[in-house]
Design an enzyme around this catalytic site. Structure first.
Site, PDB file in Angstrom:
ATOM      1  N   GLN A 237       0.903  -1.159  -0.642  1.00 52.24           N
ATOM      2  CA  GLN A 237       0.182  -0.221  -0.093  1.00 52.24           C
ATOM      3  C   GLN A 237       0.914   0.738   0.102  1.00 52.24           C
ATOM      4  OE1 GLN A 237      -3.614  -0.397  -0.551  1.00 52.24           O
ATOM      5  NE2 GLN A 237      -2.129  -2.338  -0.818  1.00 52.24           N
ATOM      6  N   HIS A 238       2.052   1.166  -1.206  1.00 52.59           N
ATOM      7  CA  HIS A 238       2.744   2.514  -0.931  1.00 52.59           C
ATOM      8  C   HIS A 238       1.885   3.801  -1.607  1.00 52.59           C
ATOM      9  CE1 HIS A 238       5.618   0.119  -3.227  1.00 52.59           C
ATOM     10  NE2 HIS A 238       4.234   0.048  -4.483  1.00 52.59           N
ATOM     11  N   ASP A 239       1.161   4.610  -1.353  1.00 53.98           N
ATOM     12  CA  ASP A 239       0.782   5.484  -1.436  1.00 53.98           C
ATOM     13  C   ASP A 239      -0.123   5.719  -0.075  1.00 53.98           C
ATOM     14  OD1 ASP A 239       1.351   6.628  -3.944  1.00 53.98           O
ATOM     15  OD2 ASP A 239      -1.286   5.868  -5.275  1.00 53.98           O
TER      16      ASP A 239
END
Ligand code: BDR
Ligand code: CA
Length: 309
Positions: A237-239
């Site tokens: 869940q990078h962002d």
């Protein structure tokens, strides 16, 4: 607590969608503007996706389209990760039309009307829109409280061996943003790799409710392939890490560094040189997010998604 006036620039994008919902569900943030940039897929998808994501959350935040390509060089997407429509094939109900104008103008207008050091800019895609806004009226950096970017890597990239996808897509724009003179915080691949969404998190999300946003988020999570980088254990869940820093900074440990991006044409293009020991004496001051309390992060994310319509 006064909510922080916030602009989110994004390229939805499966993980951008989750990050946008987290931001829109969070009372710590007053999301005043969402801008879209070409990135994970073309702007012809990222803009309608952003409109649909905001509308599904029941919010009336203006959504404005921006750059469909980097300042220099060729546009390349990441549809192999995010699917042809950018949302892993999940189709959301269409949102209202985009607000008129262009992203960089809308960002500048908002900053011009804001108090000094008051606006949080969160960048979740290639930095083109943010770079254009700050390059064309540099004094507006003084209105910015903080720029939080999901970009870069201390070590190995994910778009090339050297570069993370957002940095690699528009290094020149990232260089402008890093050098703008506003406080910058970086969520690089090292910290976003700790936000690994596993089947257990998907099950927990499903159990948390049945709202339209939660259901769409669960369908997206179910359809994104586990990353090779995680050894197939889940997908990052990078962002949402960048948004989580603005919402719940106690979940992170951070360190102050110098940061610079390689804008050369070679194998290092888009590489972010992160200098925690200040050996080179060059680059912009930045805060690097180093560690994340992953389970507390997912608990917060799931609770916030469950609170949306
Ligand atoms: C970043 O690139 C995109 O694919 C994601 O949405 C994220 O912003 C991760 O490298
Ligand atoms: Ca993104």
């Amino acid at each position: 607590m006064t909510p922080r006036p916030t602009v989110i620039d994004c390229d939805p994008g499966t993980d951008d969608a989750i990050a946008l919902w987290l931001a829109l569900a969070s009372p710590e943030l007053d999301v005043r503007l969402v801008t879209a940039v070409g990135g994970n897929v073309g702007l012809e998808h990222t803009l309608p996706n952003a409109r649909a994501i905001v509308a599904l959350a029941g919010k009336q935040v203006p959504v404005v389209g921006g750059a469909d390509r980097p300042l220099l060089g060729r546009f390349e997407d990441a549809a192999h990760v995010h699917g042809d429509n950018g949302l892993a094939g999940v189709v959301l109900p269409e949102g209202p039309p985009a607000a008129p104008g262009l992203a960089a103008d809308a960002i500048r207008d908002l900053l011009r009307a804001a108090a000094p050091r008051s606006v949080t800019l969160i960048g979740l895609g290639p930095a083109t829109n943010l770079g254009l806004a700050l390059a064309t009226e540099p004094a507006l950096a003084g209105r910015v409280a903080e720029i939080v970017l999901m970009t870069g890597a201390v070590g190995e990239g994910n778009a090339t061996p050297s570069a993370e996808f957002n940095a690699w897509n528009d290094p020149e724009a990232l260089a402008i943003v890093l050098g703008a003179g506003a406080p910058v915080t970086l969520a690089t691949l090292e910290v976003t790799g700790q936000a690994l969404c596993t089947p257990a998190h998907i099950a927990a999300l499903r159990e948390a409710g049945q709202g339209a946003c939660l259901t769409a988020a669960a369908r997206i999570w179910e359809r994104v392939k586990p990353s090779r980088r995680s050894g197939g254990r889940g997908h990052e869940q990078h962002d949402a890490c960048a948004v989580a820093w603005a919402v719940a900074p106690h979940l992170f440990r951070q360190v102050s560094v110098l940061a610079e991006v390689d804008c050369g044409p070679g194998i290092g293009r888009g590489r972010t040189a992160i200098d925690r020991w200040r050996r080179g004496g060059r680059g912009a001051e930045a805060v690097l997010l180093e560690t994340l309390e992953a389970e507390a992060f997912f608990a917060l994310l799931i609770a916030r998604l469950a609170a949306l319509p």
